[in-house]
Design an enzyme around this catalytic site. Structure first.
Site, PDB file in Angstrom:
ATOM      1  NE  ARG A   1      14.314  -9.446   6.201  1.00 45.92           N
ATOM      2  CZ  ARG A   1      13.532  -8.645   7.275  1.00 45.92           C
ATOM      3  NH1 ARG A   1      14.300  -8.063   7.564  1.00 45.92           N
ATOM      4  NH2 ARG A   1      13.052  -9.732   7.691  1.00 45.92           N
TER       5      ARG A   1
ATOM      6  CE  LYS B   1      31.124  -5.274 -13.180  1.00 46.13           C
ATOM      7  NZ  LYS B   1      29.820  -5.064 -12.594  1.00 46.13           N
TER       8      LYS B   1
ATOM      9  CE1 TYR C   1      26.130  -2.504 -16.502  1.00 47.30           C
ATOM     10  CE2 TYR C   1      24.830  -1.455 -14.373  1.00 47.30           C
ATOM     11  CZ  TYR C   1      25.691  -2.309 -14.654  1.00 47.30           C
ATOM     12  OH  TYR C   1      24.569  -3.732 -15.256  1.00 47.30           O
TER      13      TYR C   1
END
Length: 389
Positions: A45, A194, A97
């Protein structure tokens, strides 16, 4: 050295095996020689070699000091917002957005964070909205989905003069086309899902900071809150980034052809694409970007949700789906999909009309995409004629 060559050779060869591709270190923990004595990694992590590599690659692409990779674009946004304290104010782009709006309005609002939405394409609006409590300016340029362009350099000067953090969501622009940190921004955010990933096969977010101290603070929240990018998705993201320059170049070329086609179509009311000379912010886009992107939005002369839904369900190659930036073309109806969480009045006021359709132009041959759009227009025209007959 060209940007493409620099990118490809910034991706390291594995020093242990000579592997040309970055290995997937699929491990939760790392053996230590003694407490606190290790090879640079103790728990996955906190850090992981595969994730660390992609973080360095994206930081290099943006000209920043520190990259921090997250499990989604929204997780990346969330980490940036954790820099703020209760009572802070954000100035944000009005055409924002939908996921960012939801996070601001439904989560951080109850913790005492106030957001003022303005049309940032007019720099004066940003200046007028500043108060003593303003701690962050939040920009998307181009915006999603009306593709407004804001002057990054001009807003950076305002932010610096007022000692306000300045963050730019560069998902649509990509570091191939623009580098906000080099124009004065403090933070860049990507939904790496994206264009950086580019193949519609992963969910990822990345934050890049100009200064190491700010990067260390966000890195702390990455570790403390745990929304890390997995080793396998880090590997996929590296794989996608290797071809980002070539893909974005073709996305831009295809999108420009489609925007010109739409601009001449009798059923289209408005076309939103910064590469068109008719775009109100075309000159700013030319000044700060090397290209105009792969997203084209447009509205219909029949400005209804019904007309838009008829269109988006009539295409073959443009697949109806959330997201964007992949090799296959996608389209969506923001009013009913990506921006559904925004109240109708707020959405319309920001320019997201009922009939607005967003195209994510892929890498198919442009003539096939043009024929697909022509077919969809024919379908909605036929439906309109049938209604009136």
């Amino acid at each position: 050295m060209s940007n493409i060559t620099h990118l490809l050779h910034s991706i390291p060869v594995d020093p242990l095996t000579g592997a040309i591709a970055v290995p997937i270190y699929q491990t939760s923990t790392f053996v230590q020689e003694a407490p606190g004595v290790n090879k640079g990694y103790d728990y996955a992590r906190t850090n992981n070699p595969t994730r660390e590599t992609v973080e360095k690659i994206v930081a290099g692409l943006e000209g920043g000091s520190t990259g921090i990779a997250f499990s989604s674009g929204l997780a990346a946004i969330d980490a940036v917002l954790k820099l703020l304290q209760s009572g802070a104010e954000i100035i944000a782009v009005d055409d924002i957005y939908g996921g960012a709006f939801r996070l601001f309005d439904k989560v951080y609002k109850k913790f005492g964070i106030k957001v003022t939405y303005v049309d940032t394409s007019d720099v004066q609006n940003v200046l007028d909205a500043i108060t003593p409590a303003t701690k962050l300016i939040w920009l998307e340029t181009p915006t999603n989905p009306t593709l407004k362009i804001s002057d990054i350099g001009a807003i950076a000067k305002i932010a610096k003069a007022h000692k306000i953090l300045f963050a730019v969501d560069n998902t649509f622009g990509t570091p191939v086309l623009q580098q906000p940190l080099l124009l004065g921004a403090d933070i860049v955010i990507h939904s790496a899902t994206k264009y950086l990933g580019g193949h519609s096969d992963l969910i990822a977010g990345v934050v890049v900071t100009k200064e190491p101290a700010l990067g260390a603070e966000i890195k702390f929240y990455q570790n403390a809150c745990g929304a890390i990018l997995s080793p396998f998705d880090s590997f996929l993201l590296i794989r996608g980034i290797e071809t980002v320059h070539l893909r974005v170049r073709q996305h831009c070329a295809n999108a420009k052809e489609i925007a010109r086609f739409l601009e001449q179509h009798p059923l289209v009311d408005k076309v939103f694409y910064p590469g068109l000379s008719s775009h109100p912010h075309h000159d700013i886009a030319k000044k700060q970007s090397k290209g105009f992107g792969g997203i084209v939005s447009f509205t219909l002369k029949t400005d209804t949700e019904a007309a838009a839904q008829q269109f988006v369900t009539s295409t073959k190659y443009f697949k109806l789906a959330e997201s964007l930036g992949g090799v296959k073309s996608l389209l969506c109806h923001p009013a009913a999909m990506t921006h559904k969480s925004i109240p109708d009045e707020t959405r319309r006021a920001a320019g997201v009309a009922d009939s607005l359709i967003r195209l994510s132009v892929g890498l198919e041959e442009p003539e096939d995409l043009l024929a697909d759009l022509a077919h969809a227009f024919h379908q909605i025209q036929s439906a309109t004629v049938a209604i009136f007959n």
